[in-house]
Design a protein around this motif. Sequence first.
Motif, mmCIF file in Angstrom:
data_model
loop_
_atom_site.group_PDB
_atom_site.id
_atom_site.type_symbol
_atom_site.label_atom_id
_atom_site.label_comp_id
_atom_site.label_asym_id
_atom_site.label_seq_id
_atom_site.Cartn_x
_atom_site.Cartn_y
_atom_site.Cartn_z
ATOM 1 N N VAL A 432 0.829 -1.194 0.000
ATOM 2 C CA VAL A 432 0.000 0.000 0.000
ATOM 3 C C VAL A 432 0.867 1.248 0.000
ATOM 4 O O VAL A 432 1.770 1.382 0.839
ATOM 5 N N VAL A 433 0.582 2.157 -0.925
ATOM 6 C CA VAL A 433 1.138 3.508 -0.901
ATOM 7 C C VAL A 433 -0.046 4.453 -0.796
ATOM 8 O O VAL A 433 -0.970 4.394 -1.612
ATOM 9 N N ALA A 434 -0.031 5.334 0.222
ATOM 10 C CA ALA A 434 -1.177 6.199 0.472
ATOM 11 C C ALA A 434 -0.718 7.601 0.831
ATOM 12 O O ALA A 434 0.268 7.777 1.555
ATOM 13 N N SER A 435 -1.469 8.590 0.338
ATOM 14 C CA SER A 435 -1.172 9.975 0.708
ATOM 15 C C SER A 435 -1.822 10.340 2.041
ATOM 16 O O SER A 435 -1.507 11.376 2.617
ATOM 17 N N ASP A 436 -2.720 9.493 2.529
ATOM 18 C CA ASP A 436 -3.261 9.644 3.875
ATOM 19 C C ASP A 436 -3.010 8.331 4.613
ATOM 20 O O ASP A 436 -1.884 7.879 4.648
ATOM 21 N N ASP A 437 -4.014 7.698 5.177
ATOM 22 C CA ASP A 437 -3.800 6.483 5.955
ATOM 23 C C ASP A 437 -3.572 5.271 5.064
ATOM 24 O O ASP A 437 -4.240 5.095 4.044
ATOM 25 N N GLY A 438 -2.673 4.399 5.516
ATOM 26 C CA GLY A 438 -2.428 3.168 4.777
ATOM 27 C C GLY A 438 -3.576 2.190 4.932
ATOM 28 O O GLY A 438 -4.163 1.719 3.960
ATOM 29 N N THR A 439 -3.906 1.838 6.178
ATOM 30 C CA THR A 439 -5.096 1.057 6.478
ATOM 31 C C THR A 439 -5.912 1.843 7.492
ATOM 32 O O THR A 439 -5.357 2.442 8.411
ATOM 33 N N ASN A 440 -7.230 1.811 7.329
ATOM 34 C CA ASN A 440 -8.077 2.616 8.195
ATOM 35 C C ASN A 440 -9.329 1.826 8.552
ATOM 36 O O ASN A 440 -10.208 1.643 7.725
ATOM 37 N N ALA A 441 -9.384 1.315 9.785
ATOM 38 C CA ALA A 441 -10.576 0.634 10.285
ATOM 39 C C ALA A 441 -11.475 1.687 10.913
ATOM 40 O O ALA A 441 -11.208 2.172 12.009
ATOM 41 N N SER A 442 -12.520 2.058 10.185
ATOM 42 C CA SER A 442 -13.374 3.144 10.645
ATOM 43 C C SER A 442 -14.730 3.029 9.976
ATOM 44 O O SER A 442 -14.944 2.207 9.093
ATOM 45 N N GLY A 443 -15.635 3.871 10.424
ATOM 46 C CA GLY A 443 -16.909 4.006 9.754
ATOM 47 C C GLY A 443 -18.035 3.177 10.317
ATOM 48 O O GLY A 443 -19.166 3.263 9.843
ATOM 49 N N GLY A 444 -17.782 2.352 11.327
ATOM 50 C CA GLY A 444 -18.848 1.541 11.902
ATOM 51 C C GLY A 444 -18.863 1.641 13.407
ATOM 52 O O GLY A 444 -18.035 2.318 14.025
ATOM 53 N N THR A 445 -19.833 0.975 14.020
ATOM 54 C CA THR A 445 -19.877 0.971 15.484
ATOM 55 C C THR A 445 -18.750 0.136 16.062
ATOM 56 O O THR A 445 -18.315 0.350 17.193
ATOM 57 N N THR A 446 -18.275 -0.834 15.295
ATOM 58 C CA THR A 446 -17.131 -1.651 15.686
ATOM 59 C C THR A 446 -16.019 -1.429 14.680
ATOM 60 O O THR A 446 -16.209 -1.639 13.486
ATOM 61 N N ASN A 447 -14.860 -1.011 15.138
ATOM 62 C CA ASN A 447 -13.719 -0.784 14.250
ATOM 63 C C ASN A 447 -12.551 -1.632 14.719
ATOM 64 O O ASN A 447 -12.134 -1.541 15.870
ATOM 65 N N LEU A 448 -12.041 -2.459 13.815
ATOM 66 C CA LEU A 448 -10.991 -3.401 14.175
ATOM 67 C C LEU A 448 -10.127 -3.697 12.962
ATOM 68 O O LEU A 448 -10.645 -3.990 11.879
#
Length: 679
Positions: A432-448
Amino acid sequence: MKKLIKRSKLGKLSMVFMSAALIAACGNTSEAQTAVEATTAITTEQAAVAVDGQQVSMKLADLVTFDEDDQATDWSTENPVLITLNGTNASIKGSGAEAKDGSVTITAAGTYVLSGTLTEGQVVVDVQDEGNVRLVLNGVNIHDSDNAPIYIKEAKNAMITLQEGTENVITDGKTYVLEDASTDEPNAAIFSKADLTINGTGKLSVLANYNNGITSKDDLKIIEGTIEIQAADDGILGRDMVAVADGNITIVAEGDGIKATNDTDAAKGFIAIAGGTFDVKAGADGIQAATSVLIDGGTYSMVTGGGNQNAAPKVEERGQGGPWGGDTTESTTETEETDEAEEAESLSAKGVKAAGNIVINNGTFAIDSADDAIHSNVSVVVAGGELGITSGDDGLHAGTSLTISGGKVDITKSYEGIEGSVITISGGETHVVASDDGTNASGGTTNLLNITGGYLTVNSLGDGLDSNGSLSMSGGTVVVSGPTGSGNGTLDYDGTFEMTGGTLAAAGSSGMAQAPSDSSSQFSLLMSFPQTQKAGTLVHLEDSEGNNIMTLAPEKDYQTVVISSPVLKKGGSYTLYSGGTSTGSEVSGYYADGEYTGGTKVTGFEITTSVTWLDETGVTAAKINEFGGGGGGGRSKGVRPDGGVRPDGVMPDGVRPDGVAPDGVAPDGVTAPTNESTL
């Protein structure tokens, strides 16, 4: 009264999907269950979601069957009707069809072999007894300037066979004149209200100046053949499904490339592809399904929305790496209140998009997308294949769970690399090459973010491994380079990071540095250098006997390094070196083998705790930085780097000067007024 329809010059707006039920079957989840059981800090709810991410699977045989009729191409024994097109007329040998006013109308079931040129007219299938009709295109050129050149108005099933060795051209005009003023049908150069199957090894070229290239209002199956489409809107559209067994398909479309649209039936509206070669250039989405997408194989070259360089601009809510810490940017378009801006914000230019699940079991992909490369409103599963991605937004995006269990994913450009509420990486090779986050666990009630296996490398300007909940690692190898700015962290989590297995090497800035949680069963260390180290400067860790533990050449400038390995032992003595060279083979800065020489000793130390904090003097206390991080704990997002009060009046400990906590409850237990500012 006839209705005059003219194609709008506006771009194709993205479809607003209704919620669709998952098409899922349970698979082997023992590995995921074992990993979850070992991760004691993960709640039962989180574990269930993570396991579901592993379970989402689809089999092509469960969705579609390519039967004998679909595959049959030999028409010589079917007593066919021979139709020879000649300018504005046609000669017919056999019964069941008639030529009138430049058009051919088929009114009986059977097989019809067409050849020649129709300069201005239609071939219409109108079989009221709903029998099956096969059209064999045996070298035809059909043009109709004001309607669909091939219009299957009524039939039980329709088949178009592309005769081997022939080239067939279908062309329409920019304006249709329709008999029924209440509907916009037909709206494609080849338009069918019945199930439509295309087979045969010949070539079909469709120039759709009015709207779509090929449309079926029911099922659309492509068995084989060479199909080239240029369309003013969508290239290939099947309402209930689009299923492709094989073929060589080229699409240039102002709208979507391949699309299934039935969003009212969870068992329909899907796209299933077994194989084939696809070259798709789409102004909107490359492949789009109202429910699910299943890809078992094939070769795909896709450019959507003009490619990643045409990505919608990102607006920074508080500035990239801004002074309040945490996730400081949002992937949103500019919000000028103009018609142009509103239209641009509505456009969807994703590579593969589904309102339901996306499952990729195999295939080779080269996707250059202005928007997300792979996007599901529900779940994404990559179980195999090779995905090469350059994206103007996310590389892989799922509304709920995202699982990588096999194959190779190479995201060479993205805004955020991998995003989903629950991300599980259990196998495969992912870069992964990213200009912001590489991996992002977000957007739900449970983030993992749960890593149980595989090989993952991240090169990011934002957070490297980011979870708005927790991180978990029980296997695999993870290498992170970045960020360089103090407003983001190589590791960024709000809950816990349970490290129970696998190899982790993460190098980045020091401003928001976090290590795995103190409760981890596998040992880790975090080294803070007194000055920023240049990208490529080796970090080498070895034990008291000189055995190599890890050698790393971070791809970005760095000031902290986190190392965790199964070979680290309590009571063991280790030495950390900087600089030097290695003879080993390197992937994204990580040396899995080779001999290290020429470095400078930075510090020696002994492991006595789960997480060992180091600087050039040796072991030091866990550094709880001004963001509330360190020591493996989550940080308090939103606190100023100087430890002072935020603009909304919240102190570093989360309590405002008036004594009210972020949850709105004052120290005396009385709920604060609802208009009070909180986190």
